[in-house]
Motif scaffolding. Structure first.
Motif, PDB file in Angstrom:
ATOM      1  N   GLU A   1       0.811  -1.216   0.000  1.00 65.25           N
ATOM      2  CA  GLU A   1       0.000   0.000   0.000  1.00 65.25           C
ATOM      3  C   GLU A   1       0.845   1.267   0.000  1.00 65.25           C
ATOM      4  O   GLU A   1       0.335   2.348  -0.318  1.00 65.25           O
ATOM      5  N   VAL A   2       2.111   1.174   0.361  1.00 61.46           N
ATOM      6  CA  VAL A   2       2.958   2.351   0.511  1.00 61.46           C
ATOM      7  C   VAL A   2       3.126   3.131  -0.796  1.00 61.46           C
ATOM      8  O   VAL A   2       2.988   4.357  -0.793  1.00 61.46           O
ATOM      9  N   PRO A   3       3.425   2.491  -1.940  1.00 61.03           N
ATOM     10  CA  PRO A   3       3.581   3.293  -3.170  1.00 61.03           C
ATOM     11  C   PRO A   3       2.349   4.133  -3.498  1.00 61.03           C
ATOM     12  O   PRO A   3       2.470   5.299  -3.870  1.00 61.03           O
ATOM     13  N   GLY A   4       1.168   3.584  -3.333  1.00 61.65           N
ATOM     14  CA  GLY A   4      -0.049   4.337  -3.594  1.00 61.65           C
ATOM     15  C   GLY A   4      -0.218   5.491  -2.618  1.00 61.65           C
ATOM     16  O   GLY A   4      -0.645   6.585  -2.988  1.00 61.65           O
ATOM     17  N   ALA A   5       0.137   5.253  -1.354  1.00 59.44           N
ATOM     18  CA  ALA A   5       0.035   6.313  -0.344  1.00 59.44           C
ATOM     19  C   ALA A   5       1.031   7.430  -0.641  1.00 59.44           C
ATOM     20  O   ALA A   5       0.706   8.608  -0.499  1.00 59.44           O
ATOM     21  N   LEU A   6       2.238   7.061  -1.061  1.00 55.47           N
ATOM     22  CA  LEU A   6       3.218   8.084  -1.438  1.00 55.47           C
ATOM     23  C   LEU A   6       2.722   8.893  -2.624  1.00 55.47           C
ATOM     24  O   LEU A   6       2.838  10.116  -2.644  1.00 55.47           O
ATOM     25  N   ARG A   7       2.162   8.206  -3.602  1.00 56.02           N
ATOM     26  CA  ARG A   7       1.615   8.903  -4.772  1.00 56.02           C
ATOM     27  C   ARG A   7       0.535   9.884  -4.335  1.00 56.02           C
ATOM     28  O   ARG A   7       0.521  11.035  -4.756  1.00 56.02           O
ATOM     29  N   ASP A   8      -0.351   9.451  -3.437  1.00 57.51           N
ATOM     30  CA  ASP A   8      -1.419  10.326  -2.959  1.00 57.51           C
ATOM     31  C   ASP A   8      -0.847  11.536  -2.212  1.00 57.51           C
ATOM     32  O   ASP A   8      -1.329  12.655  -2.370  1.00 57.51           O
TER      33      ASP A   8
END
Length: 98
Positions: free
Chosen positions: A43-50
């Motif tokens: 989930e971290v890459p998506g959270a960073l993108r957000d």
């Protein structure tokens, strides 16, 4: 490596010291901690993108010297090679253990 470092430094999320060590700034650390808080690794890459959406990312002019770039590049290629070797051994073992 240069591109990633230049964006982090240019955007104020990291800084380079005299020895070419990349360190997160307070702002970069907050984003990193917030992205990982209570999330699994997937989930971290998506959270960073957000967290980075809407933030202006700029590049700093940055060229790593060969004395820094070459050993890092070689270490990366060694890790990739070792990972491939482990996977091939695992597959060999799985074929014979059935």
């Amino acid at each position: 490596m240069e591109n990633a470092a230049s964006v982090l430094v240019g955007s104020g999320l990291a800084q380079l010291d005299e020895g070419w060590s990349l360190r997160l700034t307070a702002q970069g650390g907050r984003i990193c901690r917030a992205a990982g808080a209570g999330r699994g690794m997937r989930e971290v890459p998506g959270a960073l993108r957000d967290d980075l959406t809407g933030r202006e990312l700029t590049r700093a002019p940055l060229t790593l010297p060969a004395s820094i770039f070459d050993p890092a590049h070689d270490a990366y290629l060694d890790r990739v090679r070792r990972r491939a070797e482990r996977r091939s051994r695992r597959r060999w073992w799985q074929r014979w253990s059935r």
